[in-house]
Design an enzyme around this catalytic site. Sequence first.
Site, PDB file in Angstrom:
ATOM      1  N   LYS A 247       0.849  -1.194   0.000  1.00 37.41           N
ATOM      2  CA  LYS A 247       0.000   0.000   0.000  1.00 37.41           C
ATOM      3  C   LYS A 247       0.887   1.247   0.000  1.00 37.41           C
ATOM      4  O   LYS A 247       1.391   1.634  -1.037  1.00 37.41           O
ATOM      5  CB  LYS A 247      -0.992  -0.076   1.158  1.00 37.41           C
ATOM      6  N   THR A 276       6.286 -21.536   0.845  1.00 32.64           N
ATOM      7  CA  THR A 276       6.010 -20.664  -0.299  1.00 32.64           C
ATOM      8  C   THR A 276       7.280 -19.991  -0.779  1.00 32.64           C
ATOM      9  O   THR A 276       8.205 -19.750   0.006  1.00 32.64           O
ATOM     10  CB  THR A 276       4.947 -19.605   0.067  1.00 32.64           C
TER      11      THR A 276
END
Length: 406
Positions: A247, A276
């Site tokens: 953001k 991941t």
Amino acid sequence: MDHEAFFRQQLDGLRAEGRYRIFAELERRSGSFPKATRYDGDDQSEVTVWCSNDYLGMGQNPAVIDAMHKALDKCGAGAGGTRNISGTNHYHVLLERELADLHGKESALLFTSGYVSNWAALGTIASKLPKCVVFSDALNHASMIEGIRQSRAEKHLFAHNDPEDLDRKLAQVEPGRAKLVAFESVYSMDGDIAPIAEICDVADKHGAMTYLDEVHAVGLYGPRGGGVAEREGLMHRLTLIEGTLGKAFGVVGGYIAASTALCDFVRSFASGFIFTTALPPAIAAGALTSIRHLKTSDAERLTQRDRVAKVRARLDAAGIPHLRNPSHIVPVMVGDPIICKQITDTLLRDWSIYVQPINYPTVPRGTERLRITPGPLHSDADIDYLMEALTTIWARLGDMQKLAAE
């Protein structure tokens, strides 16, 4: 069972309610944001984006872009593996140190998104602490809700931003049990801000850990962009602070900052971290540069606040309803999903202004809205044009309401 028929039926239901989501295909223009190119089939047109979460325009910052180019040339495209298996790059280590410093914590840990950092951290902590009880603000983000749900820990909702209700609920749990209070600083849809000090007082009274999501605050508040907790001198009172790189910092990724032991605990047990692929080095390099810049530069924050104040003043002058709050988020209230979509379609089609309609389940039914996020790169001319468009559309709102009722 006719699976395809079921899928179509469910989608048709969303369309009938006015809640079916259509993505605007955009191409952000480096160096000229908030202008973007919109693709509509074979057609292209210029639009002005008024709903971006790149709150400070750091995704367009030349130093950030240059740092990413250099890291790409130096390291290649991807990290090459999970953090455990060949994927820990020097940029990751530097970035985690920078984030720990930003929040006044001993350590930090990177994740691939803010959603994953909440899901993995809350899910791991609450599931591993023996007999843990989680107290979650009623308006917490979906990623926090999902992490708590996955933990299978006992959960209690407390009324939004209500320390007294939290106190009552904590008092009902027997002493000695592990307790975790999870809440946000800036709530992204209404733009209100949590009473952090009061919540910490209640948590301390009952021996509870505190978990603060600063996703919509990092970069924007505090003298160095450490968030609302930094602005209010409260970072030391939070057990864990969670944030995003996607953001105000302008790139992508999530993180937690806490004690060395707590970050190492999550690193060692969280499947959402262990299994991941690591963030690309270029992303980490861009985030590193963005955070370092916003630690010393207040220009972006001050300009953004000026833009927000001007938009709010113009909305007031035009009599257009918006939620008043102490943050940078400007929710223009509509209250009907079909009309909300009609307004945003009109803005895009007739005015080349892109604002995404916000409907259920992101917000409760009957509170549908335009979520406007003025940024430092919006000009006075952009604000004038936005207000001309909104004023014109609001004058025709009665006709839209009649169409929605038919």
